[in-house]
Design a protein around this motif. Structure first.
Motif, short mmCIF file in Angstrom:
data_model
loop_
_atom_site.label_atom_id
_atom_site.label_comp_id
_atom_site.label_asym_id
_atom_site.label_seq_id
_atom_site.Cartn_x
_atom_site.Cartn_y
_atom_site.Cartn_z
N PHE A 360 9.78 8.93 9.09
CA PHE A 360 9.73 8.91 10.56
C PHE A 360 8.30 9.01 11.08
O PHE A 360 8.03 8.82 12.24
CB PHE A 360 10.62 10.02 11.14
N GLY A 361 7.38 9.32 10.17
CA GLY A 361 5.97 9.36 10.54
C GLY A 361 5.22 8.10 10.14
O GLY A 361 4.01 8.02 10.26
N CYS A 362 5.98 7.09 9.69
CA CYS A 362 5.34 5.84 9.26
C CYS A 362 4.88 5.05 10.48
O CYS A 362 5.68 4.72 11.35
CB CYS A 362 6.33 5.02 8.44
N THR A 363 3.58 4.76 10.54
CA THR A 363 3.09 4.04 11.72
C THR A 363 2.58 2.64 11.40
O THR A 363 2.20 1.89 12.29
CB THR A 363 1.97 4.84 12.41
N TYR A 364 2.52 2.31 10.13
CA TYR A 364 2.17 0.94 9.74
C TYR A 364 2.53 0.73 8.27
O TYR A 364 2.89 1.69 7.57
CB TYR A 364 0.69 0.62 10.00
N VAL A 365 2.46 -0.51 7.83
CA VAL A 365 2.78 -0.85 6.45
C VAL A 365 1.57 -1.59 5.87
O VAL A 365 0.88 -2.31 6.58
CB VAL A 365 4.05 -1.75 6.40
N VAL A 366 1.28 -1.33 4.60
CA VAL A 366 0.13 -1.99 3.97
C VAL A 366 0.57 -2.71 2.71
O VAL A 366 1.33 -2.17 1.90
CB VAL A 366 -0.96 -0.97 3.57
N VAL A 367 0.08 -3.93 2.55
CA VAL A 367 0.35 -4.66 1.30
C VAL A 367 -0.97 -4.87 0.56
O VAL A 367 -2.04 -4.90 1.17
CB VAL A 367 1.04 -6.02 1.55
N ALA A 368 -0.86 -5.01 -0.75
CA ALA A 368 -2.04 -5.24 -1.59
C ALA A 368 -2.53 -6.67 -1.39
O ALA A 368 -1.75 -7.55 -1.01
CB ALA A 368 -1.68 -5.01 -3.05
N PRO A 369 -3.80 -6.92 -1.65
CA PRO A 369 -4.32 -8.29 -1.51
C PRO A 369 -3.58 -9.30 -2.38
O PRO A 369 -3.52 -10.48 -2.06
CB PRO A 369 -5.79 -8.16 -1.96
N GLU A 370 -3.02 -8.80 -3.49
CA GLU A 370 -2.31 -9.70 -4.40
C GLU A 370 -0.89 -10.00 -3.92
O GLU A 370 -0.16 -10.77 -4.55
CB GLU A 370 -2.20 -9.06 -5.80
N HIS A 371 -0.47 -9.36 -2.85
CA HIS A 371 0.95 -9.45 -2.48
C HIS A 371 1.36 -10.88 -2.13
O HIS A 371 0.66 -11.60 -1.42
CB HIS A 371 1.23 -8.53 -1.28
N ARG A 372 2.54 -11.24 -2.63
CA ARG A 372 3.09 -12.59 -2.49
C ARG A 372 3.24 -13.00 -1.02
O ARG A 372 3.01 -14.14 -0.65
CB ARG A 372 4.46 -12.58 -3.15
N LEU A 373 3.62 -12.01 -0.22
CA LEU A 373 3.92 -12.26 1.19
C LEU A 373 2.78 -12.94 1.95
O LEU A 373 3.00 -13.76 2.83
CB LEU A 373 4.22 -10.89 1.80
N TYR A 390 -10.42 -12.14 3.55
CA TYR A 390 -10.40 -10.77 3.04
C TYR A 390 -9.81 -10.71 1.64
O TYR A 390 -10.34 -10.06 0.74
CB TYR A 390 -9.61 -9.86 3.98
N VAL A 391 -8.71 -11.43 1.47
CA VAL A 391 -8.03 -11.42 0.17
C VAL A 391 -8.96 -11.97 -0.91
O VAL A 391 -9.08 -11.40 -1.99
CB VAL A 391 -6.73 -12.25 0.23
N ALA A 392 -9.64 -13.07 -0.58
CA ALA A 392 -10.53 -13.68 -1.55
C ALA A 392 -11.62 -12.69 -1.96
O ALA A 392 -11.95 -12.55 -3.14
CB ALA A 392 -11.16 -14.94 -0.97
N LYS A 393 -12.15 -12.01 -0.97
CA LYS A 393 -13.22 -11.05 -1.25
C LYS A 393 -12.69 -9.88 -2.10
O LYS A 393 -13.31 -9.49 -3.09
CB LYS A 393 -13.77 -10.51 0.08
N ALA A 394 -11.55 -9.37 -1.73
CA ALA A 394 -10.99 -8.22 -2.43
C ALA A 394 -10.65 -8.56 -3.87
O ALA A 394 -10.87 -7.76 -4.77
CB ALA A 394 -9.74 -7.73 -1.70
N ARG A 395 -10.13 -9.76 -4.08
CA ARG A 395 -9.72 -10.11 -5.43
C ARG A 395 -10.92 -10.33 -6.33
O ARG A 395 -10.83 -10.18 -7.54
CB ARG A 395 -8.83 -11.34 -5.41
N LYS A 396 -12.01 -10.73 -5.74
CA LYS A 396 -13.21 -10.97 -6.53
C LYS A 396 -13.89 -9.66 -6.91
O LYS A 396 -14.57 -9.57 -7.91
CB LYS A 396 -14.18 -11.85 -5.74
N LYS A 397 -13.66 -8.66 -6.08
CA LYS A 397 -14.28 -7.36 -6.30
C LYS A 397 -13.88 -6.78 -7.64
O LYS A 397 -12.74 -6.86 -8.07
CB LYS A 397 -13.80 -6.38 -5.22
N LEU A 398 -14.80 -6.16 -8.28
CA LEU A 398 -14.50 -5.47 -9.53
C LEU A 398 -13.92 -4.12 -9.20
O LEU A 398 -14.13 -3.59 -8.12
CB LEU A 398 -15.78 -5.28 -10.34
N GLU A 399 -13.21 -3.61 -10.17
CA GLU A 399 -12.67 -2.26 -10.03
C GLU A 399 -13.79 -1.30 -9.62
O GLU A 399 -13.62 -0.42 -8.80
CB GLU A 399 -12.11 -1.79 -11.38
N ARG A 400 -14.92 -1.51 -10.25
CA ARG A 400 -16.05 -0.62 -10.03
C ARG A 400 -16.47 -0.60 -8.56
O ARG A 400 -16.73 0.45 -7.99
CB ARG A 400 -17.21 -1.12 -10.89
N GLU A 401 -16.53 -1.78 -7.97
CA GLU A 401 -16.93 -1.85 -6.56
C GLU A 401 -15.91 -1.16 -5.67
O GLU A 401 -16.26 -0.49 -4.72
CB GLU A 401 -17.08 -3.31 -6.13
#
Length: 941
Positions: A360-373, A390-401
């Motif tokens: 009941f405190g949920c105010t938004y929903v977040v999906v991962a950049p890889e999400h099919r939707l 944004y997705v392109a940038k996020a997917r290129k990012k390394l775990e480290r970044e």
RNA sequence: GCCCCCAUGGCGAAAUUGGUAGACGCGCCAGUUUUAGGAACUGGUUCCGCAAGGAUUAGAGGUUCGAGUCCUCUUGGGGGCACCA
């Protein structure tokens, strides 16, 4: 003692006498399987190896002397990347380098005075060994536990090669310093996740360090929660009556957007723009919605093998036959065909949460950049350009970044769509943000900023509403972010419930409404075993186009292909009879071509007939992760030369599971988890009768350089065991390693400490020499009661301590006994001399043998002597120091006989001058009496 | 950030698991071995104090007749995980 000579003499004698050769069964003795983690052949045995092997050998020898029939094997974990690195650096072939190291290390291990049975040595790079590693892989493969998929690999664009994680330093290639990128390469994975729950549960019964078990639990990372379906608002679609059915094996590619055309011989009543349901042919359940983008009517002859969805067929005849069979009617060139182009769209977002009570405190929903939707709703998302950027940038990012930017949350709202909270009907915004991971849960979360730190950080950054739905039970002052369980507020009919109850009820409601379900997730990922490397065991698979086509068309006999082959069309397991697939000796062992193993260059290796249809095939050229080799080696020691089976069933039953396994804590997760996984799989395949490979486990600590830093050549703080052995002898080194401190602790090397042990051994030698001279004067001595007592107390303590891996206190007990013996040097009897040596034998095998046979004149080895039995009566103290306390402070001690009564103890206490001085005229309130220990007078103060 | 572990003399450590803190060893001090030397021997060695005695297990609090040991907080060190919803 001239230890160099003595060591050599006994080493040779023991070999001749064969005292370390193991029999599979000895009448009247129980078997005990004692193992150490086998070393990687790095070149030289370093002090860390000694610290692992020497005290473990003390334990093993003690077990044997205590009446067990003991198996103590050793081998070499010979495949692996370091050999390739060394090869690259020195220009030596990995094989040459590895086998040279094995030779020197074998000699060094023998010098340590260990009781390994060398006839059972296993080397994982030997074809007679890796034949069975490949066989193990095939068992997993055929059982459907292996699959091929695109997986991320570290890629150096300059060297054009795949790198192992250890070769990536700070995100850069350790050879050329180029920034490493992530590339998707087809690789083999093992479904260890299928075993997550059992790997977790079975930890409970193991005698392992709690810390190690905790690390494994952590790694498996079980969390129980709920998946909740948030329907998507803003779609405004009318679903047409028509449906399209898909074979289950096609569904993943349909969903991922690879195959967006379906071909029908009979038309469906749909037109462009209609929304249709896609149905799983087997389960009849809907798995997606799709929008028809184009409908084309054509004839069969115009369908070509280049068209999407039809790339695979070879001949037209074969192609038509597929359709004829499916539609049960003859198909020719002129048969009509309808082609429906479609794009998959989603009408809901599944989120995973462990805290459905906060919904009941949920105010938004977040999906991962890889999400099919994001792909499927491209048309509905009005800012799709911004989103894809944004997705392109996020997917290129390394775990480290992602890590570096930890604090700052980034993301983009998916404008044009909203998600509907199933409990409130509220429409909340949907974001894509890289703080949500694509690979865990459903790749989407419901964000509750009031009760989750990450969501809060994101909400603040984007100015999103924060709504409290849980308050603390004890009405504690509200934190900004209350992440604990509590009581629900503003949650309609659930208000007032506590969190735990709310989770149960809300999940039940969701299940009833078919909008969600209880769900368990694990952090554990499947095990990626492909290595695009030379120095490893080849993966025994051949790819066959023809078999692939047959599997995909469904034209094969039942039982013709195994479960694994059907799940991975075209990949056929090499026939067991033809194993091993030999690793060819190639000149160029460096990985060069894009993402491929060096074996891909060897035509002789690649070209192989399909093991199934004998047609043209191509071998898998990747090799296996070395953890595959070490996941089953403990099964090979009982029967290392068996050419017919990985090990004989009777021999396995005689020894396994291993009773004790000793090795470094750095293997707490990977190696030990993989070995446990293998054991469970083999158990399920009815190849083993037990479910856990190692009943008991102990870790040695890490020895650091004298400066407290990790030892490394560049720091110049490396302790060379060979130098120590030259100066002090192998026995002193073994014994000092035991004496240093608690075995699992490690710590900086104390350069001065060795001398204490050297002195101890010298004193022992002198004592025995003196005894020998006295013995010639032929006077029999009887040991004093106090010496007897000391001897038997030592027998008890040393035995218990070695059994518990408390080697340091065991050594100190021997030192104490030596001190007593020296005090009473004229009244030491032969029995004491003998038993002391026997207790010393596991620690100092050469030294004790020399005195046993040389001075005491024994004819057989001390190492097959029996551990002395301690006599309770002889070891018992009849007196003790009664501690007299006043108000818990010790004031005096009185020597009294055991079993003293409280009354008598009280009298003695009151008679003490020290007591009277400390508390003149005391008034006793209470007396605490601990029998045979202390009396405490509680007085008024 | 989260989780786990650890902290005792100059040093490595021990402590019957809530019952005499510092066993054993290194180092150090003194002496012995009719020269020297020490990887020999003997004795001493937690700190303050001549002593009686007092203090003391990273620091602060608590529980208990009694705490190195159990609980809470703080500090310092080590390890694991790393946005796991």
């Amino acid at each position: 003692m001239q230890f160099k000579k003595v060591e050599k003499k006994w080493r040779e004698t023991w070999k001749k006498e064969g005292i370390y050769r193991t029999k599979d069964a000895v009448k009247g003795k129980k078997n005990f399987y004692s193992m150490v983690m086998f070393p990687y052949p790095s070149g030289d045995l370093h002090i860390g190896h000694w610290y692992n092997f020497a005290p473990a050998d003390v334990f093993t020898r003690f077990k044997r002397m205590s009446g067990f029939n003991v198996l103590s094997p050793i081998g070499f974990d010979a495949f692996g990347l370091p050999a390739e690195n060394a090869a690259i650096k020195r220009g030596i072939h990995p094989k040459t380098w590895t086998y040279k190291n094995i030779k020197t290390m074998t000699a060094q291990l023998e010098n340590m005075g260990t009781m390994y049975d060398w006839d059972r040595r296993v080397i994982t790079a030997d074809p007679e060994y890796y034949k069975w590693t490949q066989w193990m892989f095939l068992q997993l493969f055929h059982a459907g536990l292996a699959y091929r998929t695109k997986a991320k690999a570290n890629w150096c664009p300059k060297d054009r090669t795949v790198l192992a994680n250890e070769q990536v330093i700070d995100g850069k290639c350790d050879r050329c310093g180029t920034e490493v990128i992530q590339r998707d390469i087809d690789q083999w994975l093992l479904k260890i996740t299928d075993y997550a729950e059992r790997l977790l549960q079975d930890l409970n019964g193991l005698d392992w360090p709690e810390k190690t078990k905790a690390m494994q639990r952590n790694w498996i990372g079980k969390s129980e929660g709920t998946t909740v379906k948030f329907m998507i608002d803003g779609l405004d679609v009318a679903i047409s009556k028509e449906t399209f059915k898909f074979m289950p094996h096609l569904i993943p590619s349909v969903l991922s957007g690879e195959k967006r055309i379906t071909y029908r011989l009979e038309p469906k009543a749909v037109k462009t723009g209609d929304i249709v349901q896609l149905i799983n042919h087997a389960s009849k359940e809907r798995f997606a919605l799709a929008r028809i983008t184009k409908v084309v009517k054509d004839t069969m002859k115009h369908v070509s093998e280049t068209q999407e969805g039809h790339e695979k067929f070879k001949t037209r005849k074969e192609f038509y036959a597929t359709y004829s069979k499916y539609y049960d009617k003859k198909v020719v060139d002129d048969t009509d065909i309808w082609m429906y182009h479609m794009e998959v769209i989603d009408d809901s977002i599944d989120v995973f949460t462990t805290r459905v009570d906060t919904i009941f405190g949920c105010t938004y929903v977040v999906v991962a950049p890889e999400h099919r939707l994001i792909g499927t709703l491209q048309k509905q998302i009005t800012n799709s350009r911004e989103v894809s950027a944004y997705v392109a940038k996020a997917r290129k990012k390394l775990e480290r970044e992602r890590m570096i930017e930890e604090k700052k949350k980034t993301g983009v709202e998916l404008q044009g769509i909203k998600a509907i909270n199933p409990f409130t009907g509220e429409r909340v915004p949907v974001f894509v943000a890289d703080y949500v991971l694509g690979g865990y849960g459903t790749g989407a979360v419901m964000a509750v900023p009031a009760h989750d730190e990450r969501d809060l950080a994101f909400a603040k950054q984007f100015g999103l509403p924060i709504k409290t739905s849980i308050v603390a039970k004890d009405a504690a002052p509200a934190d900004e972010c209350m992440t604990e369980d509590g009581v629900l507020v503003d949650s309609e009919s659930f208000t007032g419930m506590d969190s735990a109850a709310a989770r149960t009820h809300m999940t039940a409601w969701l299940e009833h409404e078919r909008r969600g379900t209880g769900k368990v997730n694990y952090k554990l990922r499947d095990w990626l075993i492909s290595r695009q490397r030379y120095w490893g065991s080849p993966i025994p698979l051949v790819f066959c186009e023809r078999c692939k086509a047959r599997i995909e068309s469904g034209e094969y006999k039942k039982g013709e292909f195994t479960k694994g082959e059907l799940a991975n069309p075209g990949w056929i397991g090499v026939a067991e009879k033809t194993l091993p697939v030999l690793l060819p000796t190639v000149k160029n062992y460096l990985p060069t071509e894009e993402g491929k193993s060096p074996l891909a260059h060897s035509k002789a290796f690649v070209n192989a007939p399909c093991p199934r249809c004998k047609g043209k095939g191509a071998r898998e050229t990747d090799t296996m992760d070395t953890f595959m080799c070490s996941s089953w080696y403990y099964l090979r020691y009982p029967d290392p030369h068996n050419a017919k089976r990985f090990a004989d069933e009777k021999k396995l039953a005689a020894w396994l599971p291993a009773d004790m396994y000793v090795g470094g804590a750095e293997h707490s997760v990977m190696h030990l988890l993989y070995a446990r996984f293998f054991t469970k799989v083999l158990h399920d395949l009815k190849l083993l009768k037990f479910k856990e490979p190692f009943t008991a486990l102990r870790h040695q600590g890490t020895i650091l350089g004298p400066d407290g830093q990790k030892m490394s050549k560049s720091k110049g703080n490396v302790i060379d065991p060979d130098d120590l052995v030259d100066t002090f002898g192998a026995d002193a080194v073994r014994m000092y390693l035991c004496f240093m401190g608690p075995y699992d602790q490690g710590g900086p090397w104390q350069p001065g400490g060795m001398i204490g042990i050297a002195r101890f051994l010298q004193r022992v030698e002198r004592l025995y020499d003196a005894h020998m001279q006295r013995a010639s004067s032929a006077k029999r001595v009887t040991a004093s009661a106090s010496l007897k007592k000391a001897l038997h107390q030592t027998i008890k303590k040393v035995g218990e301590d070695i059994g518990d891996f408390r080697f340091n206190t065991a050594v100190s007990a021997l030192m104490i006994l030596l001190n007593v013996m020296e005090d009473q040097r004229d009244s030491i009897d032969t029995e004491t001399l003998e038993q002391f040596l026997v207790m010393l034998a596991p620690f100092a095998p050469y030294f004790s043998e020399e005195l046993y046979r040389g001075v005491l004149g024994k004819k057989t080895s001390i190492h097959i002597a029996a551990w002395p039995k301690y006599n309770v009566r002889l070891s018992a103290e009849d007196e003790f120091e009664l501690v007299v306390q006043i108000n818990g402070k010790t004031r005096d001690t009185v020597r009294v006989s055991k079993g003293v009564t409280q009354e008598r103890a009280r009298e003695l206490a009151l008679a003490s001058k020290k007591v009277r001085d400390a508390a003149p005229g005391m008034r006793i309130k209470k007396v605490i009496f601990v029998p045979d220990r202390l009396i405490n007078l509680v007085i008024e103060s």
